[in-house]
Design a protein around this motif. Structure first.
Motif, PDB file in Angstrom:
ATOM      1  N   GLU A  22      44.159  46.764  47.782  1.00 20.88           N
ATOM      2  CA  GLU A  22      45.574  46.634  48.140  1.00 20.88           C
ATOM      3  C   GLU A  22      46.476  46.841  46.919  1.00 20.88           C
ATOM      4  N   ALA A  23      46.086  46.271  45.791  1.00 20.25           N
ATOM      5  CA  ALA A  23      46.857  46.445  44.555  1.00 20.25           C
ATOM      6  C   ALA A  23      46.843  47.901  44.105  1.00 20.25           C
ATOM      7  N   TYR A  57      38.701  54.483  39.809  1.00 18.27           N
ATOM      8  CA  TYR A  57      37.441  54.485  39.067  1.00 18.27           C
ATOM      9  C   TYR A  57      36.918  53.063  38.859  1.00 18.27           C
ATOM     10  N   ILE A  58      37.796  52.149  38.495  1.00 17.93           N
ATOM     11  CA  ILE A  58      37.390  50.755  38.284  1.00 17.93           C
ATOM     12  C   ILE A  58      36.779  50.181  39.561  1.00 17.93           C
ATOM     13  N   ILE A  59      37.436  50.432  40.683  1.00 17.75           N
ATOM     14  CA  ILE A  59      36.945  49.920  41.970  1.00 17.75           C
ATOM     15  C   ILE A  59      35.646  50.626  42.368  1.00 17.75           C
ATOM     16  N   GLY A  60      35.593  51.931  42.178  1.00 22.27           N
ATOM     17  CA  GLY A  60      34.378  52.679  42.491  1.00 22.27           C
ATOM     18  C   GLY A  60      33.195  52.224  41.660  1.00 22.27           C
ATOM     19  N   ASP A  61      33.429  51.979  40.394  1.00 26.28           N
ATOM     20  CA  ASP A  61      32.369  51.496  39.514  1.00 26.28           C
ATOM     21  C   ASP A  61      31.878  50.124  39.974  1.00 26.28           C
ATOM     22  N   TYR A  62      32.799  49.266  40.358  1.00 24.32           N
ATOM     23  CA  TYR A  62      32.440  47.947  40.898  1.00 24.32           C
ATOM     24  C   TYR A  62      31.548  48.101  42.135  1.00 24.32           C
ATOM     25  N   LEU A  63      31.957  48.985  43.038  1.00 22.76           N
ATOM     26  CA  LEU A  63      31.178  49.204  44.260  1.00 22.76           C
ATOM     27  C   LEU A  63      29.797  49.764  43.934  1.00 22.76           C
ATOM     28  N   TYR A  79      39.155  35.646  33.457  1.00 23.22           N
ATOM     29  CA  TYR A  79      39.547  36.628  34.456  1.00 23.22           C
ATOM     30  C   TYR A  79      39.856  36.038  35.830  1.00 23.22           C
ATOM     31  N   VAL A  80      39.116  35.051  36.245  1.00 23.17           N
ATOM     32  CA  VAL A  80      39.395  34.436  37.543  1.00 23.17           C
ATOM     33  C   VAL A  80      40.738  33.714  37.502  1.00 23.17           C
ATOM     34  N   ASP A  81      41.070  33.122  36.351  1.00 19.39           N
ATOM     35  CA  ASP A  81      42.379  32.472  36.215  1.00 19.39           C
ATOM     36  C   ASP A  81      43.512  33.492  36.294  1.00 19.39           C
ATOM     37  N   VAL A  82      43.305  34.672  35.738  1.00 17.72           N
ATOM     38  CA  VAL A  82      44.297  35.752  35.856  1.00 17.72           C
ATOM     39  C   VAL A  82      44.523  36.053  37.332  1.00 17.72           C
ATOM     40  N   TYR A  83      43.432  36.264  38.027  1.00 16.81           N
ATOM     41  CA  TYR A  83      43.480  36.592  39.452  1.00 16.81           C
ATOM     42  C   TYR A  83      44.207  35.498  40.241  1.00 16.81           C
ATOM     43  N   MET A  84      43.943  34.250  39.924  1.00 11.61           N
ATOM     44  CA  MET A  84      44.562  33.142  40.646  1.00 11.61           C
ATOM     45  C   MET A  84      46.037  32.970  40.290  1.00 11.61           C
ATOM     46  N   THR A  85      46.453  33.438  39.128  1.00 13.94           N
ATOM     47  CA  THR A  85      47.829  33.276  38.667  1.00 13.94           C
ATOM     48  C   THR A  85      48.773  34.335  39.238  1.00 13.94           C
ATOM     49  N   ASP A  90      49.634  45.915  33.992  1.00 14.29           N
ATOM     50  CA  ASP A  90      49.356  44.586  34.538  1.00 14.29           C
ATOM     51  C   ASP A  90      48.743  44.672  35.931  1.00 14.29           C
ATOM     52  N   ILE A  91      49.079  45.704  36.676  1.00 11.85           N
ATOM     53  CA  ILE A  91      48.433  45.918  37.980  1.00 11.85           C
ATOM     54  C   ILE A  91      46.962  46.259  37.767  1.00 11.85           C
ATOM     55  N   ILE A  92      46.684  47.088  36.768  1.00 12.21           N
ATOM     56  CA  ILE A  92      45.294  47.407  36.416  1.00 12.21           C
ATOM     57  C   ILE A  92      44.560  46.125  36.005  1.00 12.21           C
ATOM     58  N   MET A  93      45.220  45.284  35.213  1.00 13.48           N
ATOM     59  CA  MET A  93      44.625  44.011  34.804  1.00 13.48           C
ATOM     60  C   MET A  93      44.271  43.174  36.040  1.00 13.48           C
ATOM     61  N   TYR A  94      45.188  43.121  36.990  1.00 11.92           N
ATOM     62  CA  TYR A  94      44.945  42.359  38.221  1.00 11.92           C
ATOM     63  C   TYR A  94      43.741  42.934  38.984  1.00 11.92           C
ATOM     64  N   ILE A  95      43.677  44.240  39.097  1.00  9.57           N
ATOM     65  CA  ILE A  95      42.562  44.872  39.816  1.00  9.57           C
ATOM     66  C   ILE A  95      41.230  44.501  39.161  1.00  9.57           C
ATOM     67  N   ARG A  96      41.171  44.598  37.846  1.00  9.57           N
ATOM     68  CA  ARG A  96      39.946  44.227  37.131  1.00  9.57           C
ATOM     69  C   ARG A  96      39.565  42.767  37.420  1.00  9.57           C
ATOM     70  N   CYS A  97      40.553  41.900  37.398  1.00 16.47           N
ATOM     71  CA  CYS A  97      40.287  40.469  37.572  1.00 16.47           C
ATOM     72  C   CYS A  97      39.978  40.121  39.026  1.00 16.47           C
ATOM     73  N   ALA A  98      40.620  40.789  39.965  1.00 14.43           N
ATOM     74  CA  ALA A  98      40.295  40.565  41.377  1.00 14.43           C
ATOM     75  C   ALA A  98      38.835  40.929  41.630  1.00 14.43           C
ATOM     76  N   LEU A  99      38.375  42.005  41.023  1.00 15.28           N
ATOM     77  CA  LEU A  99      36.974  42.412  41.189  1.00 15.28           C
ATOM     78  C   LEU A  99      36.032  41.415  40.509  1.00 15.28           C
ATOM     79  N   LYS A 100      36.428  40.901  39.351  1.00 16.04           N
ATOM     80  CA  LYS A 100      35.596  39.883  38.689  1.00 16.04           C
ATOM     81  C   LYS A 100      35.498  38.637  39.559  1.00 16.04           C
ATOM     82  N   ALA A 101      36.554  38.364  40.328  1.00 14.79           N
ATOM     83  CA  ALA A 101      36.553  37.219  41.247  1.00 14.79           C
ATOM     84  C   ALA A 101      35.860  37.560  42.565  1.00 14.79           C
ATOM     85  N   GLY A 102      35.470  38.829  42.718  1.00 16.56           N
ATOM     86  CA  GLY A 102      34.770  39.257  43.927  1.00 16.56           C
ATOM     87  C   GLY A 102      35.685  39.623  45.081  1.00 16.56           C
ATOM     88  N   ASP A 103      36.972  39.809  44.811  1.00 19.05           N
ATOM     89  CA  ASP A 103      37.930  40.128  45.873  1.00 19.05           C
ATOM     90  C   ASP A 103      38.239  41.625  45.877  1.00 19.05           C
TER      91      ASP A 103
END
Length: 173
Positions: A82-83, A99-105, A44-50, A63-76
Protein backbone atom coordinates in the motif's frame (compact mmCIF):
# COMPACT_ATOMS: atom_id res chain seq x y z
CA UNK A 1 18.95 16.37 19.56
CA UNK A 2 18.28 14.58 16.27
CA UNK A 3 20.96 16.61 14.48
CA UNK A 4 23.39 15.63 17.23
CA UNK A 5 22.56 11.96 16.64
CA UNK A 6 21.25 11.57 20.17
CA UNK A 7 18.49 9.28 19.02
CA UNK A 8 17.65 7.75 22.40
CA UNK A 9 17.19 11.28 23.77
CA UNK A 10 14.92 12.20 20.86
CA UNK A 11 12.74 9.15 21.51
CA UNK A 12 12.57 9.87 25.25
CA UNK A 13 11.70 13.53 24.60
CA UNK A 14 8.91 12.61 22.18
CA UNK A 15 7.51 10.02 24.59
CA UNK A 16 7.30 12.64 27.36
CA UNK A 17 5.19 14.82 25.10
CA UNK A 18 6.18 18.14 26.69
CA UNK A 19 6.29 20.25 23.54
CA UNK A 20 6.18 24.00 23.19
CA UNK A 21 3.38 25.38 20.99
CA UNK A 22 3.78 23.95 17.47
CA UNK A 23 2.18 24.57 14.11
CA UNK A 24 0.23 21.79 12.40
CA UNK A 25 3.14 21.02 10.05
CA UNK A 26 5.53 20.84 13.01
CA UNK A 27 3.21 18.38 14.77
CA UNK A 28 3.36 16.13 11.69
CA UNK A 29 7.16 16.12 11.94
CA UNK A 30 7.22 14.71 15.49
CA UNK A 31 6.43 11.06 14.62
CA UNK A 32 8.69 11.29 11.58
CA UNK A 33 11.67 12.43 13.66
CA UNK A 34 10.87 9.72 16.20
CA UNK A 35 10.67 7.09 13.42
CA UNK A 36 13.96 8.25 11.93
CA UNK A 37 15.56 7.97 15.37
CA UNK A 38 14.27 4.42 15.78
CA UNK A 39 15.60 3.60 12.31
CA UNK A 40 19.05 4.94 13.17
CA UNK A 41 18.98 2.65 16.21
CA UNK A 42 17.88 -0.30 14.02
CA UNK A 43 14.58 -0.61 15.87
CA UNK A 44 12.64 -1.38 12.73
CA UNK A 45 9.41 -2.62 14.28
CA UNK A 46 9.25 0.58 16.34
CA UNK A 47 9.59 2.60 13.12
CA UNK A 48 6.71 0.65 11.63
CA UNK A 49 4.57 1.17 14.73
CA UNK A 50 5.33 4.92 14.85
CA UNK A 51 4.51 5.87 11.28
CA UNK A 52 0.89 6.05 10.14
CA UNK A 53 0.16 4.62 6.73
CA UNK A 54 -2.73 7.03 6.12
CA UNK A 55 -0.48 10.12 6.27
CA UNK A 56 2.57 8.52 4.74
CA UNK A 57 1.90 10.12 1.35
CA UNK A 58 2.79 13.51 2.88
CA UNK A 59 6.26 12.34 3.89
CA UNK A 60 9.46 12.54 1.83
CA UNK A 61 10.02 9.58 -0.48
CA UNK A 62 13.06 8.35 1.44
CA UNK A 63 10.87 8.06 4.52
CA UNK A 64 8.27 6.07 2.58
CA UNK A 65 11.05 3.68 1.55
CA UNK A 66 12.09 3.50 5.22
CA UNK A 67 8.50 2.61 6.16
CA UNK A 68 8.33 -0.10 3.48
CA UNK A 69 11.55 -1.68 4.74
CA UNK A 70 10.28 -1.62 8.33
CA UNK A 71 6.79 -2.88 7.49
CA UNK A 72 8.44 -5.89 5.85
CA UNK A 73 10.70 -6.43 8.87
CA UNK A 74 7.49 -6.46 10.94
CA UNK A 75 6.02 -8.97 8.49
CA UNK A 76 3.35 -6.62 7.13
CA UNK A 77 3.59 -7.20 3.40
CA UNK A 78 0.16 -5.61 2.72
CA UNK A 79 1.11 -2.26 4.25
CA UNK A 80 4.38 -2.26 2.30
CA UNK A 81 2.43 -2.76 -0.94
CA UNK A 82 0.00 0.00 0.00
CA UNK A 83 2.84 2.40 0.84
CA UNK A 84 4.48 1.50 -2.47
CA UNK A 85 1.54 3.13 -4.26
CA UNK A 86 2.65 6.56 -2.95
CA UNK A 87 5.81 6.22 -5.04
CA UNK A 88 4.27 5.34 -8.41
CA UNK A 89 4.88 8.81 -9.86
CA UNK A 90 8.65 8.58 -9.32
CA UNK A 91 10.10 5.64 -11.25
CA UNK A 92 13.39 5.68 -9.32
CA UNK A 93 11.75 5.32 -5.92
CA UNK A 94 8.99 3.11 -7.30
CA UNK A 95 11.49 0.63 -8.75
CA UNK A 96 13.43 0.62 -5.48
CA UNK A 97 10.33 -0.10 -3.42
CA UNK A 98 9.19 -2.83 -5.84
CA UNK A 99 12.63 -4.40 -5.58
CA UNK A 100 12.63 -4.29 -1.77
CA UNK A 101 9.22 -5.97 -1.66
CA UNK A 102 10.14 -8.48 -4.36
CA UNK A 103 13.32 -9.41 -2.54
CA UNK A 104 11.32 -9.91 0.66
CA UNK A 105 8.89 -12.19 -1.18
CA UNK A 106 11.73 -14.14 -2.78
CA UNK A 107 13.42 -14.70 0.60
CA UNK A 108 10.05 -15.90 1.92
CA UNK A 109 9.71 -18.36 -0.97
CA UNK A 110 6.84 -16.58 -2.69
CA UNK A 111 8.55 -16.79 -6.05
CA UNK A 112 5.54 -16.14 -8.29
CA UNK A 113 4.65 -12.91 -6.48
CA UNK A 114 8.29 -11.83 -6.39
CA UNK A 115 8.69 -12.43 -10.11
CA UNK A 116 5.62 -10.30 -10.86
CA UNK A 117 7.22 -7.37 -9.04
CA UNK A 118 10.60 -7.90 -10.70
CA UNK A 119 8.91 -8.03 -14.11
CA UNK A 120 7.05 -4.84 -13.26
CA UNK A 121 10.38 -3.12 -12.62
CA UNK A 122 11.75 -4.34 -15.96
CA UNK A 123 8.62 -3.35 -17.89
CA UNK A 124 7.57 -0.12 -16.17
CA UNK A 125 10.81 1.37 -14.88
CA UNK A 126 13.34 1.17 -17.72
CA UNK A 127 16.52 3.10 -17.16
CA UNK A 128 16.44 2.78 -13.39
CA UNK A 129 19.24 1.09 -11.50
CA UNK A 130 16.91 -1.64 -10.27
CA UNK A 131 16.22 -3.14 -13.71
CA UNK A 132 19.45 -5.16 -13.67
CA UNK A 133 18.86 -6.10 -10.03
CA UNK A 134 15.43 -7.43 -11.00
CA UNK A 135 16.91 -9.41 -13.90
CA UNK A 136 19.53 -10.89 -11.58
CA UNK A 137 16.85 -11.86 -9.07
CA UNK A 138 14.79 -13.62 -11.74
CA UNK A 139 17.96 -15.41 -12.87
CA UNK A 140 18.62 -16.42 -9.28
CA UNK A 141 15.08 -17.79 -8.99
CA UNK A 142 15.64 -19.88 -12.12
CA UNK A 143 18.82 -21.30 -10.58
CA UNK A 144 16.90 -22.17 -7.40
CA UNK A 145 14.29 -23.89 -9.59
CA UNK A 146 17.13 -25.73 -11.38
CA UNK A 147 16.07 -24.23 -14.70
CA UNK A 148 19.62 -23.51 -15.74
CA UNK A 149 19.10 -22.69 -19.44
CA UNK A 150 16.45 -20.12 -18.46
CA UNK A 151 18.79 -18.74 -15.79
CA UNK A 152 21.55 -18.30 -18.35
CA UNK A 153 19.16 -16.59 -20.75
CA UNK A 154 18.00 -14.19 -18.03
CA UNK A 155 21.50 -13.45 -16.78
CA UNK A 156 22.69 -12.74 -20.32
CA UNK A 157 20.25 -9.79 -20.42
CA UNK A 158 22.13 -8.09 -17.58
CA UNK A 159 24.50 -5.55 -19.08
CA UNK A 160 28.07 -5.25 -17.87
CA UNK A 161 27.76 -2.54 -15.30
CA UNK A 162 29.90 0.11 -13.70
CA UNK A 163 28.11 -0.88 -10.46
CA UNK A 164 30.56 -3.27 -8.84
CA UNK A 165 27.83 -4.91 -6.73
CA UNK A 166 25.81 -5.86 -9.80
CA UNK A 167 28.94 -7.26 -11.47
CA UNK A 168 29.88 -9.26 -8.37
CA UNK A 169 26.36 -10.63 -8.04
CA UNK A 170 26.23 -11.58 -11.72
CA UNK A 171 29.65 -13.22 -11.60
CA UNK A 172 28.71 -15.17 -8.46
CA UNK A 173 25.86 -16.83 -10.33
Amino acid sequence: LYGLKRYDDVIAFVKKGNFPPLSESQWKEIPLIQARSYYALKKYVDVYMTMELKILKDYPKDDIIMYIRCALKAGDYRSAIEANEFLENDKTYFSESLYIIGDYLMRNEKMDEAELLFQKIINECPGTSFVDQARLSIGEMRILERKYPEAIDRLSTVEDSADINIQKRKNAM
